[in-house]
Design a protein around this motif. Structure first.
Motif, PDB file in Angstrom:
ATOM      1  N   LEU A 178      78.938 122.030  63.683  1.00 57.06           N
ATOM      2  CA  LEU A 178      80.404 121.968  63.453  1.00 57.06           C
ATOM      3  C   LEU A 178      80.792 123.127  62.441  1.00 57.06           C
ATOM      4  O   LEU A 178      80.015 123.527  61.499  1.00 57.06           O
ATOM      5  N   LYS A 179      82.251 123.625  62.463  1.00 46.22           N
ATOM      6  CA  LYS A 179      82.816 124.226  61.563  1.00 46.22           C
ATOM      7  C   LYS A 179      83.673 123.373  60.838  1.00 46.22           C
ATOM      8  O   LYS A 179      84.746 122.982  61.296  1.00 46.22           O
ATOM      9  N   TRP A 180      83.101 123.044  59.567  1.00 49.80           N
ATOM     10  CA  TRP A 180      83.759 121.863  58.757  1.00 49.80           C
ATOM     11  C   TRP A 180      83.823 122.200  57.279  1.00 49.80           C
ATOM     12  O   TRP A 180      82.721 122.501  56.785  1.00 49.80           O
ATOM     13  N   SER A 236      88.310 117.754  54.904  1.00 50.99           N
ATOM     14  CA  SER A 236      89.307 117.699  55.830  1.00 50.99           C
ATOM     15  C   SER A 236      88.983 117.021  57.146  1.00 50.99           C
ATOM     16  O   SER A 236      87.667 116.700  57.527  1.00 50.99           O
ATOM     17  N   ALA A 237      89.861 116.496  57.932  1.00 53.48           N
ATOM     18  CA  ALA A 237      89.655 115.855  59.093  1.00 53.48           C
ATOM     19  C   ALA A 237      89.489 116.795  60.301  1.00 53.48           C
ATOM     20  O   ALA A 237      88.956 116.506  61.317  1.00 53.48           O
ATOM     21  N   ASN A 238      89.560 118.010  60.222  1.00 49.81           N
ATOM     22  CA  ASN A 238      89.404 119.048  61.195  1.00 49.81           C
ATOM     23  C   ASN A 238      87.691 119.589  61.297  1.00 49.81           C
ATOM     24  O   ASN A 238      87.175 120.018  60.421  1.00 49.81           O
ATOM     25  N   GLN A 239      87.583 119.066  62.443  1.00 48.79           N
ATOM     26  CA  GLN A 239      86.125 119.259  62.765  1.00 48.79           C
ATOM     27  C   GLN A 239      86.147 120.156  64.028  1.00 48.79           C
ATOM     28  O   GLN A 239      86.319 119.405  65.270  1.00 48.79           O
ATOM     29  N   GLU A 240      85.400 121.331  64.048  1.00 48.10           N
ATOM     30  CA  GLU A 240      85.625 122.517  65.373  1.00 48.10           C
ATOM     31  C   GLU A 240      84.100 122.494  65.676  1.00 48.10           C
ATOM     32  O   GLU A 240      83.192 122.906  64.875  1.00 48.10           O
TER      33      GLU A 240
END
Length: 297
Positions: free
Chosen positions: A39-41, A45-49
């Protein structure tokens, strides 16, 4: 048959708490590290790419990570070899020779293992101090008056060796005690027979002592690898912070920097995955290389 089933149930009932704890606190977190490495995290934050193996592709092109790998491997090799040699030799001397004050030396050698890493790091930071440190004061006796001293923790070329020296000092006593326990169980008649056959003490050491404690040495080699990786982070964090200019960075200190200081948590977990695989593979290789038939007495 009924008794056997009841016995199995009882065994599983006894093992269940340990299995559950191991699964919850070891297996799941380890699997989660591999998941987060994809993941890119930022970690908060709640954003996990999802980026797949991209973190690993970037990792193997990261020269700072490669340097941390080199430092970690250097620490593992030097700390393991030097500690092993000194611990075995000191254990043999205190076990086989009639040393006055033997118990005193055992306590003195073991004291570093009782002290915390922070205390040891602080002591050696003071010893390495270029202005008033003990080591530079001794070296200064043989140098001119205007000599400024060696910056052990500030010179990129030697800082990692300063950390290694501290780790060796901390580890010798612990492993020495382990080897002494093995050596003390070797029957005295083996040495007496070897002595009657004309073997000197050095030959007895290599032909009797070393082979008979080899199983213990194989076990401690795995400890060397795991403890060197873990403790190197603590020593580096307290003594150098990874500096100067990343010259003393190791696996876990670089992981910490990327995951928490730089808020690239996914990238940091990719480093964690590499550390796990590296530790597992290296331990397996060492155990395979050092495998030999056990000697019995």
């Amino acid at each position: 048959m009924k008794n056997k089933k009841q016995e199995r149930r009882f065994i599983w009932l006894c093992l269940a708490p340990a299995i559950i704890l191991f699964t919850v606190f070891m297996v799941f977190p380890t699997l989660n590290v591999f998941r987060m490495s994809l993941l890119k995290w930022g970690g908060l934050s709640a954003n996990q790419e999802f980026v797949g193996l991209n973190n690993f592709f970037i990792l193997f092109k990261d020269m700072n990570f490669i340097r941390s790998c080199q430092n970690t491997i250097l620490i593992i090799v030097l700390v393991a070899i030097v500690t092993l040699i000194f611990a075995v030799v000191f254990a043999a001397i205190l076990t086989r020779e009639k040393v006055k004050g033997e118990n005193f030396f055992r306590v003195i050698f073991y004291i570093p293992n009782v002290l915390s890493v922070v205390v040891i790091s602080s002591i050696f930071s003071a010893i390495y101090d270029p202005s008033n440190g003990l080591l530079n004061s001794i070296i200064g006796l043989f140098k001119p008056e205007n000599w400024e001293g060696i910056k052990f923790l500030g010179d990129q070329s030697i800082v990692i060796y300063a950390v290694i020296g501290t780790m060796i000092w901390q580890a010798i006593g612990y492993y020495m005690v382990m080897y002494m326990a093995s050596m003390s169980s070797i029957p005295e008649h083996l040495y007496e027979s070897a002595s009657l056959d004309g073997a000197n003490k050095v030959q007895q050491f290599f032909k009797i002592t070393l082979p008979l404690i080899w199983g213990n040495i194989r076990t401690t080699l795995t400890f060397y690898i795991i403890s060197s990786i873990n403790l190197s982070f603590l020593f580096v964090k307290v003594m150098t912070g990874g500096g100067p200019n990343g010259a003393s960075e190791v696996f876990l200190s670089y992981l910490y920097r990327q995951a928490y200081d730089n808020a690239t948590y996914g990238y940091g977990m990719a480093i964690g995955a590499i550390v796990f695989i590296f530790s597992f593979v290296l331990s397996a290789v060492v155990n395979k290389i050092t495998l030999r038939d056990d000697m019995e007495f």
